[in-house]
Structure formats: structure tokens, C-alpha cells
Design an enzyme around this catalytic site. Structure first.
Site, PDB file in Angstrom:
ATOM      1  N   HIS A  54      -4.993   1.547   7.435  1.00  0.00           N
ATOM      2  CA  HIS A  54      -3.627   2.079   7.606  1.00  0.00           C
ATOM      3  C   HIS A  54      -3.404   3.253   6.635  1.00  0.00           C
ATOM      4  CE1 HIS A  54       0.889   1.242   8.121  1.00  0.00           C
ATOM      5  NE2 HIS A  54       0.865   2.048   7.059  1.00  0.00           N
ATOM      6  N   GLU A  55      -3.862   3.085   5.390  1.00  0.00           N
ATOM      7  CA  GLU A  55      -3.632   4.125   4.366  1.00  0.00           C
ATOM      8  C   GLU A  55      -4.507   5.352   4.615  1.00  0.00           C
ATOM      9  OE1 GLU A  55      -1.051   3.709   2.802  1.00  0.00           O
ATOM     10  OE2 GLU A  55      -0.820   1.550   3.005  1.00  0.00           O
ATOM     11  N   GLN A  95       3.149   9.859   1.543  1.00  0.00           N
ATOM     12  CA  GLN A  95       4.421   9.140   1.757  1.00  0.00           C
ATOM     13  C   GLN A  95       5.445   9.448   0.666  1.00  0.00           C
ATOM     14  OE1 GLN A  95       2.220   5.229   2.556  1.00  0.00           O
ATOM     15  NE2 GLN A  95       4.029   5.034   3.855  1.00  0.00           N
ATOM     16  N   CYS A 101       5.301  -0.275   7.681  1.00  0.00           N
ATOM     17  CA  CYS A 101       5.054   1.013   7.025  1.00  0.00           C
ATOM     18  C   CYS A 101       6.290   1.379   6.218  1.00  0.00           C
ATOM     19  CB  CYS A 101       4.770   2.085   8.086  1.00  0.00           C
ATOM     20  SG  CYS A 101       4.379   3.690   7.366  1.00  0.00           S
ATOM     21  N   LEU A 102       6.074   1.759   4.959  1.00  0.00           N
ATOM     22  CA  LEU A 102       7.222   2.110   4.107  1.00  0.00           C
ATOM     23  C   LEU A 102       7.918   3.369   4.619  1.00  0.00           C
ATOM     24  CD1 LEU A 102       5.751   1.300   0.579  1.00  0.00           C
ATOM     25  CD2 LEU A 102       7.242  -0.114   2.008  1.00  0.00           C
ATOM     26  N   GLY A 135       0.836  -1.197   0.000  1.00  0.00           N
ATOM     27  CA  GLY A 135       0.000   0.000   0.000  1.00  0.00           C
ATOM     28  C   GLY A 135       0.867   1.241   0.000  1.00  0.00           C
ATOM     29  N   HIS A 156      -2.957   7.482   7.102  1.00  0.00           N
ATOM     30  CA  HIS A 156      -1.884   8.333   6.556  1.00  0.00           C
ATOM     31  C   HIS A 156      -2.449   9.655   6.044  1.00  0.00           C
ATOM     32  CE1 HIS A 156       1.946   6.251   6.649  1.00  0.00           C
ATOM     33  NE2 HIS A 156       1.468   5.156   6.088  1.00  0.00           N
TER      34      HIS A 156
END
Ligand code: K1U
Ligand code: ZN
Length: 173
Positions: A137-138, A51, A95-96, A46, A141
């Protein structure tokens, strides 16, 4: 298409609240394509536009498992969680923007999401399992929320300090 650099903790950009997208323009389509390419390259399942430093409410997801499997790219513009189940699920999250750090997080097990697709059409989907976890999660963000915010203060401060040290070392080099 381009792979864009990822914003990493503790960059304050990650705490910005992203703005809704009014219209699907060629620039929005290019941004979504760049997000998918960046997500596949990372690799991740994702990505939220913030990000890569773009404060727009756009999310990409692909849960397909390996390079051999056919890709299933999904793009969600202005995603809104419109229903959550009472039942919850605990899932390990990564998480990236917080590389190589994984912890279990409890969230609603199932959700319904309203969003706009890249044709500008309003859509709704029901999600459970990993898709429900990843979508939540996204969407977090887009509101400046990170999965570490659900952990104990001790764990959150420990990981934030660790990444702040790395950032300081890299800026001095
Ligand atoms: O938003 C992000 O930072 C991406 C994140 C999404 C996510 C993963 C797990 C639970 C919730 C949300 C990631 O993709 S972390 C990397 C990851 O999970 C992964 C990487 C390679 C192969 C399979 C998974
Ligand atoms: Zn993340």
C-alpha cells in the site's frame, strides 16, 4: 519533531510519483521522525512522505497494536518490491488520505523488499500478512497509486465524488 497536515483525496499531490533519496541527511532524518509522529497521531499503521506533501520515496510503518504495547517504528527509504508470491491475500485496507473509508483489496500474500535504512545501508526483508499488505500500500503511494484504484470503477468514482464534495464545501467555508 512535528505533526504535519495530511494530504486528503482528491488532492492531485497524491498522484505524483515520488523521487528517490540520494543520501541520508539530517533533513531526511527529521522528515522520517515527523512522519512517524504524524502517523502515530492520526492514528495509522503506515505513512508515505507524499501523504504529508513531500514527494520523496520514504515510508514509515508501525504495526504495534495499542498504546500499551512497545512501539516498533520502521523507516524504509527507496523501498523496492523485488519479489512477490503467486499466492494472494484479501485484506481490508484504509488510507489516512481517504479517512474512514475501508474496502477489501487482493494483493500478493508475501513479498521481498529492498530498501535503505537511516544509516544509509541497503537492507532486504521478507514480509507476509499485514506487513506485506501495508508495505505494498505504501510503495503504491510512492508511485501515485491509491488502494481505491484496485476497486470497481463504480466504487472508486463514488468515493472520489464524496471527497470532492467535502473539499468543495470546505474551500467555500
Ligand atoms: O498509508 C496509509 O494511508 C496508512 C494506512 C495503512 C494501511 C492500513 C491498512 C491496510 C493497508 C495499509 C492506515 O494506517 S489506515 C488506518 C489504520 O489502518 C489503523 C488505524 C488505527 C489503528 C489501527 C489501524
Ligand atoms: Zn494510504
Amino acid at each position: 519533531m512535528a505533526i504535519r497536515p495530511l494530504v486528503i483525496l482528491p488532492d492531485s499531490v497524491l498522484r505524483q510519483v515520488s523521487a528517490p533519496v540520494d543520501t541520508i541527511t539530517p533533513e531526511i532524518k527529521t522528515l522520517a521522525a515527523d512522519m512517524l509522529e504524524t502517523m502515530y497521531d492520526a492514528p495509522g499503521i503506515g505513512l508515505a512522505a507524499i501523504q504529508i506533501g513531500v514527494p520523496k520515496r520514504i515510508v514509515t510503518i508501525d504495526l504495534s497494536k495499542s498504546d500499551d504495547e512497545e512501539k516498533v517504528p520502521m523507516v524504509f527509504v527507496n523501498p523496492e518490491v523485488i519479489w512477490t508470491s503467486e499466492e494472494t491475500n484479501v485484506h481490508e485496507e484504509g488510507c489516512l488520505s481517504i479517512p474512514e473509508y475501508y474496502e477489501e483489496v487482493e494483493r500478493p500474500a508475501a513479498i521481498k523488499l529492498r530498501y535503505m535504512d537511516l544509516d544509509g545501508k541497503t537492507q532486504e526483508i521478507a514480509a507476509e500478512g499485514l506487513l506485506a499488505t501495508c508495505l505494498q500500500h505504501e510503495v503504491d503511494h510512492l508511485n501515485g497509486v491509491l488502494f481505491i484504484d484496485y476497486l470497481s470503477r463504480l466504487k472508486r468514482e463514488r468515493v472520489t465524488k464524496r471527497f470532492a464534495k467535502v473539499a468543495k464545501r470546505e474551500s467555500a467555508a
